[in-house]
Motif scaffolding. Structure first.
Motif, PDB file in Angstrom:
ATOM      1  N   GLU A 187       0.838  -1.213   0.000  1.00  9.87           N
ATOM      2  CA  GLU A 187       0.000   0.000   0.000  1.00  9.87           C
ATOM      3  C   GLU A 187       0.866   1.254   0.000  1.00  9.87           C
ATOM      4  OE1 GLU A 187      -2.542  -3.111   0.433  1.00  9.87           O
ATOM      5  OE2 GLU A 187      -0.954  -2.770   1.882  1.00  9.87           O
ATOM      6  N   LEU A 188       2.118   1.136   0.462  1.00  9.97           N
ATOM      7  CA  LEU A 188       3.048   2.267   0.515  1.00  9.97           C
ATOM      8  C   LEU A 188       4.466   1.730   0.482  1.00  9.97           C
ATOM      9  CD1 LEU A 188       3.471   5.402   1.112  1.00  9.97           C
ATOM     10  CD2 LEU A 188       3.725   4.694   3.488  1.00  9.97           C
ATOM     11  N   ILE A 189       5.355   2.485  -0.192  1.00 10.40           N
ATOM     12  CA  ILE A 189       6.769   2.131  -0.217  1.00 10.40           C
ATOM     13  C   ILE A 189       7.564   3.318   0.296  1.00 10.40           C
ATOM     14  CG2 ILE A 189       8.718   1.431  -1.662  1.00 10.40           C
ATOM     15  CD1 ILE A 189       6.615   0.137  -3.553  1.00 10.40           C
ATOM     16  N   ILE A 190       8.452   3.046   1.259  1.00  6.81           N
ATOM     17  CA  ILE A 190       9.324   4.069   1.845  1.00  6.81           C
ATOM     18  C   ILE A 190      10.727   3.793   1.331  1.00  6.81           C
ATOM     19  CG2 ILE A 190      10.227   5.056   3.974  1.00  6.81           C
ATOM     20  CD1 ILE A 190       7.666   3.885   5.357  1.00  6.81           C
ATOM     21  N   LEU A 191      11.315   4.775   0.633  1.00  6.01           N
ATOM     22  CA  LEU A 191      12.621   4.593  -0.005  1.00  6.01           C
ATOM     23  C   LEU A 191      13.630   5.600   0.501  1.00  6.01           C
ATOM     24  CD1 LEU A 191      11.704   4.330  -3.805  1.00  6.01           C
ATOM     25  CD2 LEU A 191      12.230   2.456  -2.245  1.00  6.01           C
ATOM     26  N   ASP A 192      14.765   5.109   0.946  1.00  9.02           N
ATOM     27  CA  ASP A 192      15.907   5.986   1.156  1.00  9.02           C
ATOM     28  C   ASP A 192      16.418   6.341  -0.241  1.00  9.02           C
ATOM     29  OD1 ASP A 192      18.039   7.383   2.196  1.00  9.02           O
ATOM     30  OD2 ASP A 192      19.137   5.609   2.851  1.00  9.02           O
ATOM     31  N   VAL A 193      16.839   7.573  -0.438  1.00 12.80           N
ATOM     32  CA  VAL A 193      17.318   7.986  -1.758  1.00 12.80           C
ATOM     33  C   VAL A 193      18.661   7.334  -2.072  1.00 12.80           C
ATOM     34  CG1 VAL A 193      18.104   9.947  -3.132  1.00 12.80           C
ATOM     35  CG2 VAL A 193      16.031  10.138  -1.768  1.00 12.80           C
ATOM     36  N   LEU A 220      20.768  -0.322  -6.439  1.00  7.09           N
ATOM     37  CA  LEU A 220      19.895   0.614  -7.150  1.00  7.09           C
ATOM     38  C   LEU A 220      19.532   1.718  -6.172  1.00  7.09           C
ATOM     39  CD1 LEU A 220      17.386  -1.902  -8.796  1.00  7.09           C
ATOM     40  CD2 LEU A 220      19.206  -0.646  -9.947  1.00  7.09           C
ATOM     41  N   ASN A 221      19.531   2.966  -6.626  1.00  7.31           N
ATOM     42  CA  ASN A 221      19.154   4.042  -5.712  1.00  7.31           C
ATOM     43  C   ASN A 221      17.637   4.239  -5.702  1.00  7.31           C
ATOM     44  OD1 ASN A 221      18.379   5.852  -7.829  1.00  7.31           O
ATOM     45  ND2 ASN A 221      20.500   6.499  -8.075  1.00  7.31           N
ATOM     46  N   GLY A 222      17.188   5.136  -4.851  1.00  9.89           N
ATOM     47  CA  GLY A 222      15.754   5.372  -4.706  1.00  9.89           C
ATOM     48  C   GLY A 222      15.080   5.821  -5.992  1.00  9.89           C
ATOM     49  N   TRP A 223      15.780   6.611  -6.805  1.00 10.34           N
ATOM     50  CA  TRP A 223      15.177   7.091  -8.062  1.00 10.34           C
ATOM     51  C   TRP A 223      14.966   5.936  -9.023  1.00 10.34           C
ATOM     52  CZ3 TRP A 223      13.575  11.120  -6.078  1.00 10.34           C
ATOM     53  CH2 TRP A 223      14.372  11.981  -5.335  1.00 10.34           C
ATOM     54  N   GLN A 224      15.942   5.038  -9.099  1.00 12.71           N
ATOM     55  CA  GLN A 224      15.804   3.877  -9.983  1.00 12.71           C
ATOM     56  C   GLN A 224      14.672   2.964  -9.511  1.00 12.71           C
ATOM     57  OE1 GLN A 224      19.924   2.925  -9.354  1.00 12.71           O
ATOM     58  NE2 GLN A 224      20.418   3.319 -11.507  1.00 12.71           N
ATOM     59  N   LEU A 225      14.541   2.815  -8.201  1.00 13.89           N
ATOM     60  CA  LEU A 225      13.445   2.002  -7.676  1.00 13.89           C
ATOM     61  C   LEU A 225      12.096   2.651  -7.942  1.00 13.89           C
ATOM     62  CD1 LEU A 225      14.904   0.693  -4.317  1.00 13.89           C
ATOM     63  CD2 LEU A 225      14.383  -0.613  -6.371  1.00 13.89           C
TER      64      LEU A 225
END
Length: 121
Positions: A46-52, A57-62
Motif C-alpha cells: 500500500e506504501l513504499i518508503i525509499l531511502d534515496v 539501485l538508488n531510490g530514483w531507480q526504484l
C-alpha cells in the motif's frame, strides 16, 4: 496495511520498522536497492518508503520500477542537505519526502496521511 521499507542502515531500518509495526502496519524491509526491487516485483504494498541513497539501485531507480507497476504511493527519505534530491523528487512526482533525522512518530504520521490520501484517489 502492508508497507515496504528500503533503508540501507540496519539499525535505522529496525527502528523504523518497529515503529511502523507498533502502529499496526505490516512491514517488509530491504537493506539495498536490489532486494527492494525484488520485493517490489513480487509483493503488493500500500506504501513504499525509499531511502534515496541506496547501494545497488538508488531510490530514483526504484521509483521508476514502482511506476512501471502501478501508482503505489512513495515516501522518500533524504538528508537535510539533499535539496537536489527533493527537487528531483518533485519533478518525478514523488508523493512525499521526509528529511533525516526525524522521529519515528513523524514517519508514522506521514504514512497515515499518504495512505488516507491514496484511498481518496
Amino acid at each position: 496495511m502492508r508497507v515496504l521499507l528500503v533503508e540501507d542502515k540496519p539499525e535505522m531500518a529496525k527502528r523504523l520498522a518497529d515503529g511502523l509495526s507498533e502502529a499496526s502496519y505490516t512491514v517488509d524491509v530491504a537493506l539495498n536497492g536490489m532486494d527492494g526491487r525484488r520485493l517490489i516485483e513480487t509483493g503488493k504494498y500500500e506504501l513504499i518508503i525509499l531511502d534515496v541513497m541506496l547501494p545497488g539501485l538508488n531510490g530514483w531507480q526504484l521509483q521508476q520500477q514502482i511506476r512501471k507497476l502501478g501508482e503505489t504511493p512513495v515516501l522518500f527519505l533524504t538528508t537535510k542537505d539533499g535539496i537536489e534530491d527533493r527537487l528531483r523528487g518533485l519533478e518525478l512526482h514523488e508523493d512525499d519526502y521526509l528529511l533525516k533525522p526525524f522521529a519515528v512518530s513523524e514517519l508514522v504520521a506521514r504514512v497515515r496521511k499518504l495512505l488516507r490520501r491514496d484511498r481518496g484517489r
